[in-house]
Structure formats: structure tokens, C-alpha cells
Design an enzyme around this catalytic site. Structure first.
Site, short mmCIF file in Angstrom:
data_model
loop_
_atom_site.label_atom_id
_atom_site.label_comp_id
_atom_site.label_asym_id
_atom_site.label_seq_id
_atom_site.Cartn_x
_atom_site.Cartn_y
_atom_site.Cartn_z
N GLY A 90 30.52 -8.99 94.80
CA GLY A 90 30.38 -8.99 93.35
C GLY A 90 30.00 -7.68 92.70
O GLY A 90 30.06 -7.56 91.47
N CYS A 141 59.07 -8.99 80.37
CA CYS A 141 59.40 -9.71 79.15
C CYS A 141 58.22 -10.53 78.67
O CYS A 141 58.27 -11.76 78.64
CB CYS A 141 60.62 -10.60 79.38
SG CYS A 141 62.05 -9.61 79.71
N GLU A 142 57.14 -9.87 78.35
CA GLU A 142 55.93 -10.48 77.79
C GLU A 142 55.35 -9.45 76.86
O GLU A 142 55.10 -8.32 77.28
CB GLU A 142 54.88 -10.74 78.89
CG GLU A 142 55.21 -11.77 79.92
CD GLU A 142 55.02 -13.20 79.43
OE1 GLU A 142 54.17 -13.41 78.53
OE2 GLU A 142 55.72 -14.08 79.94
N GLU A 193 29.80 -9.74 101.43
CA GLU A 193 31.27 -9.66 101.50
C GLU A 193 31.85 -9.05 100.25
O GLU A 193 32.46 -9.74 99.44
CB GLU A 193 31.86 -11.06 101.76
CG GLU A 193 31.26 -12.10 100.86
CD GLU A 193 31.61 -13.52 101.24
OE1 GLU A 193 32.00 -13.77 102.39
OE2 GLU A 193 31.48 -14.39 100.35
N PRO A 194 31.69 -7.74 100.08
CA PRO A 194 32.27 -7.07 98.93
C PRO A 194 33.79 -6.92 99.06
O PRO A 194 34.31 -6.78 100.16
CB PRO A 194 31.61 -5.68 98.97
CG PRO A 194 31.24 -5.47 100.40
CD PRO A 194 30.96 -6.82 100.97
N GLY A 195 34.46 -6.98 97.94
CA GLY A 195 35.90 -6.72 97.90
C GLY A 195 36.17 -5.51 97.02
O GLY A 195 36.46 -4.41 97.49
N ARG A 196 35.98 -5.73 95.72
CA ARG A 196 36.28 -4.70 94.73
C ARG A 196 35.56 -3.38 95.00
O ARG A 196 36.17 -2.32 94.95
CB ARG A 196 35.88 -5.24 93.36
CG ARG A 196 36.32 -4.38 92.18
CD ARG A 196 35.67 -4.87 90.88
NE ARG A 196 35.68 -6.31 90.76
CZ ARG A 196 36.64 -6.99 90.14
NH1 ARG A 196 37.64 -6.36 89.59
NH2 ARG A 196 36.59 -8.30 90.08
N TYR A 243 42.76 -10.90 82.62
CA TYR A 243 41.32 -10.78 82.30
C TYR A 243 41.06 -9.79 81.16
O TYR A 243 39.91 -9.42 80.95
CB TYR A 243 40.54 -10.25 83.52
CG TYR A 243 40.73 -10.97 84.82
CD1 TYR A 243 40.29 -12.27 85.00
CD2 TYR A 243 41.31 -10.31 85.92
CE1 TYR A 243 40.44 -12.91 86.22
CE2 TYR A 243 41.45 -10.94 87.14
CZ TYR A 243 41.01 -12.24 87.29
OH TYR A 243 41.15 -12.86 88.50
N ARG A 287 45.92 -7.80 86.18
CA ARG A 287 44.55 -7.91 85.65
C ARG A 287 44.46 -7.74 84.13
O ARG A 287 43.75 -8.50 83.49
CB ARG A 287 43.60 -6.94 86.37
CG ARG A 287 43.39 -7.32 87.85
CD ARG A 287 42.27 -6.55 88.51
NE ARG A 287 40.99 -6.89 87.96
CZ ARG A 287 40.27 -6.13 87.15
NH1 ARG A 287 40.72 -4.94 86.77
NH2 ARG A 287 39.11 -6.53 86.70
C1 LIG Z 1 35.96 -12.86 95.49
C2 LIG Z 1 34.88 -13.13 96.43
C3 LIG Z 1 34.19 -12.07 97.01
C4 LIG Z 1 34.43 -10.62 96.66
O1 LIG Z 1 34.11 -10.37 95.35
P1 LIG Z 1 34.13 -8.85 94.80
O2 LIG Z 1 33.73 -9.00 93.40
O3 LIG Z 1 35.51 -8.36 94.97
O4 LIG Z 1 33.15 -8.09 95.60
C5 LIG Z 1 33.24 -12.38 97.96
N1 LIG Z 1 32.99 -13.66 98.31
C6 LIG Z 1 33.63 -14.70 97.75
C7 LIG Z 1 33.31 -16.07 98.19
C8 LIG Z 1 34.59 -14.47 96.79
O5 LIG Z 1 35.21 -15.51 96.24
#
Ligand SMILES: *Cc1c(COP(=O)(O)O)cnc(C)c1O
Length: 467
Positions: free
Chosen positions: A273, A386-387, A315-318, A359, A355
Site C-alpha cells: 500500500g 474511441c473514448e 507485500e508491496p507492489g506499486r 481512477y 489508470r
Molecule cells: C494490491 C495488493 C497489494 C499491493 O498493493 P500496492 O499498493 O501495490 O503496494 C498487496 N496485498 C494485497 C492483498 C493486495 O490486494
């Protein structure tokens, strides 16, 4: 902290770059950390000249900087080593960008991976991520996906009763229990876009915390399930530390209840997050500050509850991959709506970056072949779909451009390729991994044949067949 240049100054790409790398924490930078002003006024990333990459690989093109991605992985790992006395593991939330090269790279940095579908699990396994470092999420896992998880020996994060019932059924009397974590809704609010909030109570994700005892009691009675831990994820693109400051207390109270059921619960996963800096207005905390907040708080909560330190997962993604990638487009047509707006159009849009339309996300862009030109124009960068809502950036401050210039949108590593589509039958872009002057293709550009790969034409509709 970071000085925000006044919008009145006609900033050139070059002067912008001087402020864009504001910190060594990738999520606080507007550009990949290897971004430089190269030869001929051109933008350079990972030692590669961006206009040259576009000539070689075509556009749109995702350009992923290996150094920035590795740096973010290391900062997470090193911060846990510094601020937490217990064991820890960082998982890459692969939904942010799931493909072989990205999963393999992140695994080489010692991270695990979380996956939310059979397809992401397949990708992680094929990329060589060890099964004991893969965690399966999802609020509606199919029996087939759960079976795949069991067969692969990964950990399942149970989201609801259906997961638990299906797992028990599928396990039957297999000799080795499946490792399970339980996801609960933490009930912590955060101020981010409504669609990406998952932590408040009205959420489709996770068990309601009111059902904690019932769930723990059920799991404790299942010999085929080993409940190793508890999970919570608050939301995404979060700029405050407060939610993650509050989370460990909530989770430790759950942990105490779990020990009452004699469950071998030794892992806590606090989710992801942490936000990134998409534009000058964004001001996220550093990776290190985020990790420290969680570690300090958890250490204290465990001491107060007289509990040993659990293995700590996040568990970071972004914040791992968002800043590491940019998207290079070629500029095409232009339209002036007198007195209202100037449009320039790029050769992609909502299909490679959904995105903004989903969003209302904001992005920053530079013109990669005119880094010294002052930003004298305010234009709306539109996509080619086409939007009417297919706008990449509204009111971008850019230098005067012409068709053929290379427009580079920053911060496109997370939730761009992974959310891409073939809308209007646009082939998906290629992606290259750049490092020290080398560029490796990691995703081949789709072809028209790829677009038809799954199409089937019933015999009676084949042209010139029958009468
Ligand atoms: C999307 C998600 C993440 C990653 O979120 P980021 O904002 O990208 O860090 C981690 N855990 C769960 C369960 C998610 O759904």
C-alpha cells in the site's frame, strides 16, 4: 522536504530532472533513478538513449529500469534487517506487473511473490520463484486454482469460508497439510481513491474481524490445514504512515486470540500500500520510514502482549516497481479547440495505461528528444482510443512538440502492463529492461496474428465457403 518548482516557470525537461530524483527511495522519485540528460538533448534511462530505444523497439514502449527495481527491493529488505529483530520476508505483489522477467528479477533480489490467480501463480512458478515464497490471494479462488496451489506446495491466504471449505474438500486425506494464512479486514480507514481502499469493514476482501473466533475454531479442527499466519491489507497508494502505525496493534490482538486455539501462527503479513510520487504534488514517506513504522510498532505491541516476534511479511507492489518504468509514445495528431484546449495525441492510451480513465490518476510527462526546450505549452495528451475519456494527461505543461516526437509518461511500472487490454484491437506494447546501456526485450510487441490467436470462425461464416 522536496522543493516543488513553481508552475509559473517554463520548466524544461532538463531543469525538471534536477528536482525529479529527490531521494534515493525510488517511491519518492518522479523518474527512474538512472535517469540522465544524455546526448542531443535526449532523455537517458539505464544508460540507454530513449529516442533510440523507440526507433529500435517501436512505440508505445514500456522501459523498465533494472537498477531502480533492484534498489527498491533492497531498500525493503535492508530496512527489515535494520529495524526488526525477528525473521522477515518481502513479497512482490505481482499483480502490479506479472511477467517472467519481472518475477525472476525480484526473486533474484531475495523477495517472494504474492499471486491472485492461477495465471499469476503459473507465471511466478515458471519464472523460478520458489514455492515456499509464493502466497495465493483472491476473494473468489476457483477449485482449480486452489488445487493448483496445493499441488505446487505454495501457501494459500484464505479470504472467506468458501476458500476454507474447498481447501478441506480438495485436501481429502492427502498426507501433507496445506499452509494457510487467514485474511481479515482490519477496519482501518485511509484517504485514497475509493476503488483502491480495501481495509475498511465494507470490503469484499477478507473475513470480517467479528468472525475471528469462529474461523480460528474451524481451522484448529482441520488436520489438513496448517494455519501459519494472519494477513491484512489496508489499501493502495497511501501517503500517511498512520494506518500502518495502527495496524500492528490490531494484528497482535488477533495473534493473541489465535494462540488461544493452539494454532501454530507465527507469521503476520501487513500487506502493501505504500504510495509513490506520480506528480510534484505527491509526497509519500520513504520505503525505510514505512518499514520502520511497522517494525517499531509491532515490536512494541509484541512486547506488551508478551508474545515472541512473529515472522513479519509485507507485500508491496506499486512502491517496488511503479517508479522503475516509463512509457514512451510517439506523438501524432494535434487538435486545437479555439479558446478551450489544445490536444496532442499519442499512439497508445487506455489500453496500455487504464489508470487515468479508471481512477482519474495523474501522471507527469517529458519530451524525450527535447529535454532542453522550455515547457511553454499547456496541452491535453490524449490516447488514440474511441473514448472521449481516453486522456493520458489533462493540462500537461510541455515544450512545443510536433508529430514524431517521443513523449515519455513517468511512473508506469505498476498497474499499467498488468491492466493492459487489446481495446480497439491495439496490440499490447513491447517492454524492455534497461541496465548500464543494454536493453533486453522482456515482452515482445503483440502482432495482428496474436490478436486473432483465440478467434475461431464457424465454418458457415468462412468467406467464400458454401454459397
Ligand atoms: C494490491 C495488493 C497489494 C499491493 O498493493 P500496492 O499498493 O501495490 O503496494 C498487496 N496485498 C494485497 C492483498 C493486495 O490486494
Amino acid at each position: 522536504m522536496v522543493s516543488t518548482p513553481s508552475l509559473e516557470t517554463p520548466l524544461s525537461g532538463r531543469t525538471f530532472l534536477e528536482t525529479a530524483i529527490a531521494s534515493n527511495s525510488p517511491n519518492q522519485s518522479l523518474v527512474p533513478l538512472t535517469t540522465r540528460l544524455g546526448k542531443n538533448d535526449a532523455l537517458e534511462i539505464g544508460g540507454c538513449d530513449v529516442p533510440t530505444l523507440v526507433r529500435r523497439f517501436g512505440s508505445p514502449l514500456y522501459i523498465l529500469d533494472e537498477t531502480t527495481l533492484r534498489m527498491a527491493c533492497r531498500q525493503y529488505r535492508e530496512a527489515f534487517a535494520r529495524y526488526y529483530e525477528g525473521d522477515s520476508l518481502v513479497l512482490f505483489a505481482s499483480k502490479a506487473w506479472s511477467c517472467l522477467a519481472v518475477c525472476a528479477l525480484v526473486a533474484r533480489e531475495g523477495l517472494g511473490t504474492d499471486v491472485v490467480s492461477g495465471g499469476e501463480l503459473y507465471t511466478a512458478l515458471k519464472a523460478g520463484v520458489p514455492a515456499d515464497r509464493i502466497y495465493l490471494h483472491g476473494n473468489n479462488k476457483s477449485a482449480q486454482e486452489l488445487n493448483y496451489a496445493i499441488e505446487s506446495g505454495i501457501t494459500v491466504v484464505a479470504d472467506n469460508w468458501q476458500d476454507l471449505r474447498l481447501l478441506v474438500e480438495l485436501m481429502g486425506d492427502r498426507p501433507n497439510p496445506v499452509r494457510v494464512m487467514l485474511r481479515f479486514t482490519p477496519g482501518i480507514e485511509c484517504h485514497t481513491h475509493e476503488y483502491i481502499q480495501t481495509g475498511h469493514i465494507d470490503s469484499k476482501f477478507g473475513f470480517d474481524p467479528d468472525s475471528l473466533d469462529e474461523v480460528l475454531q474451524f481451522v484448529a479442527k482441520q488436520p489438513s490445514l496448517t494455519c501459519i499466519g494472519l494477513h491484512a491489507h489496508i489499501g493502495s497508494q497511501i501517503f500517511e504512515l498512520q494506518p500502518h502505525h495502527d495496524l500492528p496493534d490490531v494484528m497482535v490482538s488477533w495473534l493473541q486470540r489465535a494462540q488461544g486455539y493452539n494454532l501454530p501462527v507465527t507469521e503476520l503479513n501487513v500487506g502493501g500500500g505504500l504510495g509513490i510520487r506520480y506528480t510534484e504534488a505527491d509526497d509519500p514517506p520513504s520505503i525505510e520510514a514505512w518499514v520502520k513504522t511497522i517494525c517499531d510498532r509491532l515490536t512494541r505491541a509484541c512486547a506488551e502482549a508478551n508474545l515472541p516476534l512473529p515472522r513479519l511479511l509485507c507485500e508491496p507492489g506499486r512502491s517496488l516497481i511503479g517508479t522503475a518504468c516509463v512509457t514512451a509514445y510517439s506523438i501524432g495528431s494535434r487538435k486545437t479547440v479555439p479558446g478551450l484546449r489544445e490536444y496532442i495525441t499519442v499512439d497508445g492510451g487506455m489500453s496500455d495505461n487504464p489508470r487515468p480513465i479508471t481512477y482519474q490518476s495523474l501522471y507527469r510527462a517529458v519530451i524525450a528528444n527535447r529535454m532542453n526546450a522550455p515547457a511553454t505549452e499547456t496541452v491535453t495528451v490524449a490516447g488514440k482510443h474511441c473514448e472521449s475519456g481516453d486522456v493520458v494527461i489533462a493540462d500537461a505543461k510541455l515544450p512545443a512538440t510536433e508529430a514524431g516526437d517521443t513523449l515519455v509518461v513517468l511512473g508506469t511500472g505498476a498497474y499499467n502492463y498488468s491492466m493492459s487490454s487489446n481495446y480497439n484491437r491495439l496490440p499490447r506494447p513491447a517492454a524492455v529492461l534497461v541496465c548500464e546501456g543494454e536493453a533486453n526485450l522482456i515482452l515482445q510487441r503483440e502482432t495482428y496474428e496474436d490478436l486473432l490467436r483465440q478467434d475461431r470462425l464457424p465454418e458457415r461464416l468462412v468467406p467464400n465457403q458454401g454459397s
